[in-house]
Design a protein around this motif. Sequence first.
Motif, PDB file in Angstrom:
ATOM      1  N   GLU A 317       0.757  -1.212  -0.242  1.00 57.58           N
ATOM      2  CA  GLU A 317      -0.143   0.046  -0.108  1.00 57.58           C
ATOM      3  C   GLU A 317       0.942   1.286   0.041  1.00 57.58           C
ATOM      4  O   GLU A 317       0.321   2.439   0.455  1.00 57.58           O
ATOM      5  N   VAL A 318       2.121   1.273  -0.243  1.00 60.55           N
ATOM      6  CA  VAL A 318       2.808   2.252  -0.354  1.00 60.55           C
ATOM      7  C   VAL A 318       2.571   3.523  -1.217  1.00 60.55           C
ATOM      8  O   VAL A 318       3.074   4.761  -0.771  1.00 60.55           O
ATOM      9  N   TYR A 319       2.115   3.168  -2.323  1.00 58.99           N
ATOM     10  CA  TYR A 319       1.690   4.046  -3.071  1.00 58.99           C
ATOM     11  C   TYR A 319       0.086   4.676  -3.084  1.00 58.99           C
ATOM     12  O   TYR A 319      -0.357   5.321  -3.896  1.00 58.99           O
ATOM     13  N   ALA A 322      -2.768   7.745   2.024  1.00 58.13           N
ATOM     14  CA  ALA A 322      -3.003   7.462   3.580  1.00 58.13           C
ATOM     15  C   ALA A 322      -4.429   6.803   3.969  1.00 58.13           C
ATOM     16  O   ALA A 322      -4.438   5.785   4.820  1.00 58.13           O
ATOM     17  N   GLU A 323      -5.433   7.742   3.594  1.00 60.98           N
ATOM     18  CA  GLU A 323      -6.801   7.263   3.966  1.00 60.98           C
ATOM     19  C   GLU A 323      -7.381   6.012   3.570  1.00 60.98           C
ATOM     20  O   GLU A 323      -8.262   5.612   3.554  1.00 60.98           O
ATOM     21  N   GLU A 324      -6.794   5.613   2.394  1.00 63.64           N
ATOM     22  CA  GLU A 324      -6.911   4.310   1.361  1.00 63.64           C
ATOM     23  C   GLU A 324      -6.269   3.099   2.036  1.00 63.64           C
ATOM     24  O   GLU A 324      -6.845   1.954   1.777  1.00 63.64           O
ATOM     25  N   ARG A 325      -5.376   3.337   2.768  1.00 63.81           N
ATOM     26  CA  ARG A 325      -4.549   2.110   3.329  1.00 63.81           C
ATOM     27  C   ARG A 325      -5.271   1.502   4.373  1.00 63.81           C
ATOM     28  O   ARG A 325      -6.016   1.840   5.186  1.00 63.81           O
ATOM     29  N   LYS A 326      -5.436   0.010   3.963  1.00 64.61           N
ATOM     30  CA  LYS A 326      -6.074  -0.883   5.144  1.00 64.61           C
ATOM     31  C   LYS A 326      -5.081  -1.125   6.322  1.00 64.61           C
ATOM     32  O   LYS A 326      -5.489  -1.333   7.223  1.00 64.61           O
ATOM     33  N   TYR A 327      -4.033  -1.219   6.254  1.00 62.39           N
ATOM     34  CA  TYR A 327      -2.799  -1.518   7.108  1.00 62.39           C
ATOM     35  C   TYR A 327      -1.800  -0.414   7.124  1.00 62.39           C
ATOM     36  O   TYR A 327      -2.197   0.516   8.018  1.00 62.39           O
ATOM     37  N   GLY A 328      -0.701  -0.339   6.322  1.00 63.12           N
ATOM     38  CA  GLY A 328       0.060   0.997   6.485  1.00 63.12           C
ATOM     39  C   GLY A 328       0.993   1.279   5.382  1.00 63.12           C
ATOM     40  O   GLY A 328       0.870   0.460   4.523  1.00 63.12           O
TER      41      GLY A 328
END
Length: 401
Positions: A317-319, A322-328
Amino acid sequence: MKNLNLTKAQARRFMLACQGLLPPYGLKGKDGVLAYIRRVGCIQYDPLNIVGRNPELVLQARVSDFRPEMLETLLYEDRSLLDGWDKMMCIYSTADWPFFGRVREAAERRYGKSGGAVAAVLPQVREAIRKSGPLSSIDLKIDEVVDWAWAPTRVARAALESMYWWGELVVHHRVNTRRLYDFAHRHIPEALLAAAEPNKTEKQYQAWRVLRRIGGVGLIWGKAGDAWIGISGVKSKERGEAISGLLKKKQIVEVLVEDIKYPLYLRQEDVPLLEAVMGGESSLTQPQTAVFLAPLDNLLWDRQLIKEIFDFEYRWEVYKPAEERKYGYYVLPVLYGDRFVARFEPAKDKKTKTLIIRNWWWEEGVEQSEPMREGINAGLRRFMEFLGCCRVQLPEHVFGK
């Protein structure tokens, strides 16, 4: 082989064995690094460095005493390994140079030595490298800006990258993510530079690339997925034809895995390893230790396949915003035995030499046990040694009930 039907447990153990993860840490030193890369063909490069770059994270999960300096030495001193294009930007054996002749020729046609602004500065760039040795684009005072593959860039950079892609230059070394280039003939043996491409036809080349990619994962299906990206000219039709040809030549074997409707393929040379797994060889049973994998680890190249076989869903999810990440932002999977049991978001405090676990997520249904805790603690100690850390900061819930 008598039985070509695998349980998911057998498929998991076979893939882990192919990947040098079972038995864990069975490789050692620079020889271990070379053995793994030669086995899988390549490991993927990515410049992000949160707790090590992707190729370093791949190797620390397999080589018992791995340190980043080993890879640097193999790449830029021993020249046993090479920065190049395979599955995206990768690291592979220098001995594979002749096999990628078509890739270099295609790059030369694409960027063209007679192609306008780039062609105009090539004599100046070559002379600068002859006089001064390895250079990066910031060392060249050629400031004209040209349209480039992703965005406008300085013509100095465009020229160096063009020469690199068509094989006139190689990466001499890196300063962080900045590449310094030198002439290939200064660092690659003349016999390799002069060698003809082993694959005489385009079909042979495509079959070689497909076979190489099967070996890069260990066990894979023919359906589209991220494991197949980076092979120019090979789409579903060509891939299917290559697989059919490899089956006819008995270079690959087809297997069926329970509850998976698509057939999967492995290299013929890996059949003895599959037989050992199916026979329950003691060294290939589930070890009680934890391993932390890289986001772009070879095992994870086809994430849909990993979901099917390991019941583990992973997205880097690095790209993502932030608000769309499930984890980090930068999350590493935790492998214990033959299952993924957790994932965590790490960071490193260089001043205090502390490994910081910002977040830790147990996988659904995981039941903690004392052996699991011991295995994860052992994995953390190894990871700290790799990072040069002397302490770890963990969330309270990591070993909670």
